[in-house]
Design a protein around this motif. Structure first.
Motif, mmCIF file in Angstrom:
data_model
loop_
_atom_site.group_PDB
_atom_site.id
_atom_site.type_symbol
_atom_site.label_atom_id
_atom_site.label_comp_id
_atom_site.label_asym_id
_atom_site.label_seq_id
_atom_site.Cartn_x
_atom_site.Cartn_y
_atom_site.Cartn_z
ATOM 1 N N THR A 125 -6.879 -2.955 7.873
ATOM 2 C CA THR A 125 -7.427 -2.019 7.082
ATOM 3 C C THR A 125 -7.763 -1.714 6.449
ATOM 4 O O THR A 125 -7.305 -2.451 5.231
ATOM 5 C CB THR A 125 -5.856 -0.921 7.846
ATOM 6 O OG1 THR A 125 -5.044 -2.003 6.012
ATOM 7 C CG2 THR A 125 -5.261 -1.034 8.747
ATOM 8 N N THR A 139 2.766 -4.398 13.345
ATOM 9 C CA THR A 139 0.976 -2.994 13.034
ATOM 10 C C THR A 139 0.270 -4.178 12.567
ATOM 11 O O THR A 139 -1.243 -4.137 12.993
ATOM 12 C CB THR A 139 2.080 -1.721 12.456
ATOM 13 O OG1 THR A 139 3.186 -1.520 12.919
ATOM 14 C CG2 THR A 139 1.008 -1.140 11.444
ATOM 15 N N ASP A 196 -3.516 -4.730 13.963
ATOM 16 C CA ASP A 196 -4.764 -4.285 13.286
ATOM 17 C C ASP A 196 -6.294 -5.371 12.956
ATOM 18 O O ASP A 196 -6.849 -5.226 13.210
ATOM 19 C CB ASP A 196 -4.888 -3.213 11.884
ATOM 20 C CG ASP A 196 -3.375 -2.488 12.244
ATOM 21 O OD1 ASP A 196 -3.889 -1.816 13.120
ATOM 22 O OD2 ASP A 196 -3.483 -2.027 10.840
#
Length: 347
Positions: free
Chosen positions: A135, A184, A188
């Motif tokens: 991200t 997580t 990603d």
């Protein structure tokens, strides 16, 4: 200082003859884990930092001084980001015309959104860029980039390069505890890697002195989790023990500085190397190295590392960056207004 050094033992490339085309520390990232310390100031200016023909002459000399089998790869790996040297494409082409050894480029990949950089690196046999975050927010936290090299540009550049490049693309993920080794964060990263389609994914750990004191390598549990989520083409790249070449220099201190400026060494690693090249004089050489004022000792993980004196490593009391779990970014060498504009664009 010479721009060509080694060969040095590489975790992925055996005995690697290094080509460093830029000054310490010329980079458009300020990674929390960088073994060369903080980047102050950040720069994104491409130029011919050192004359290309002088660098090439050093390569020719080094190749002539070593016997077949002593060098496995010729590797462009800078004291920062090597693609900031504007003539890296010319250098790769000329090196490949001078030797049958394979050529590698270790880069953060941030400039691959530029077509001329993609063309330059397309001549290499293997390119090893980085992707530590899935991200934009985590990218800014971990890699702390120059405002011009956004996360969108990083990913777009990697995708475009993969589409054009016929060589091997090995992407490195530097895995850090509590930062990018969670389920997580790894999912990603895996989603972005699927869009890039690299040949291999290399999971590395910050085993040399990280810029920030609070950075820790991921645990064994984190490594198992990363392998499971990143898939079958991923592998953990463990540190190796190897031989450092200190030949071809006017003094032993100069030879050591050529290594530790780009590749900080553990105390025991340096002592072992000196025992081979200067038997019976290890303590004497260490005293000379310290007295030179060119080197410094950095302590991380309870271990002493030797690095170049200009490299900037904070101690616990002077760390400006956020500890894991906080949402502060180190903003040295970038204007606050530029970063705010950058973040508002969501890139």
């Amino acid at each position: 200082m010479k721009r060509v050094y080694g060969p040095v033992p590489s975790r992925r490339l055996g005995q690697s003859l290094g080509i460093d085309p830029i000054p310490l520390k010329t980079c458009n990232w300020n990674c929390v884990y960088c073994q060369l310390g903080r980047t102050v100031p950040l720069t994104n200016e491409r130029q011919e930092y050192f004359p290309k023909r002088e660098i090439l002459a050093e390569v020719h000399t080094a190749l002539c001084e070593h016997q077949p089998g002593e060098i496995d790869w010729v590797t462009f790996v800078g004291s920062g980001e090597p693609t900031l040297h504007s003539e890296i494409g010319w250098l790769i082409r000329e090196v490949k015309s001078s030797t049958e050894l394979p050529v590698a480029v270790i880069s953060n990949g941030s400039l691959l959104y530029q077509a001329d950089v993609r063309r330059a690196l397309s001549q290499a046999d293997v390119v090893l860029p980085s992707l530590d975050a899935g991200t934009a927010a985590l990218y800014r936290q971990l890699n702390r980039p120059h405002p011009e090299v956004s996360y969108g540009r990083l990913v777009d550049g990697l995708v475009a390069f993969r589409e054009e490049y016929s060589g091997k693309l090995w992407i490195e993920v530097m895995l850090m505890q509590g930062l990018n080794d969670t389920v997580t964060a790894l999912e990603d990263i895996a989603a972005v890697l699927r869009s890039i389609e690299p040949d291999e994914i290399h999971i590395n750990l910050p085993t040399r002195p990280p810029a920030e004191t609070w950075v820790r390598p991921s645990s064994e549990e984190g490594l198992i989790r990363a392998r499971a989520i990143l898939g079958g083409i991923s592998r953990v790249v463990h540190p190796i023990e190897g031989s450092f070449d200190l030949s071809g220099y006017t003094s032993i201190v100069e030879a050591i500085m050529a290594i530790i400026t780009r590749h900080p060494m553990r105390q025991e690693e340096l002592e072992r190397t000196l025992a081979r090249w200067t038997p019976g004089r290890v303590e004497e050489v260490l005293v000379s190295l310290e007295a030179s004022g060119e080197a410094q000792v950095v302590e991380r993980y309870g271990t002493r590392f030797w690095s170049a004196a200009p490299s900037l490593y904070p101690d616990e009391a002077h760390s400006l960056s956020a500890a894991p779990g906080q949402d502060r970014l180190h903003r040295s060498a970038t204007k606050e207004v530029e970063l705010k504009k950058h973040e508002e664009k969501g890139t």
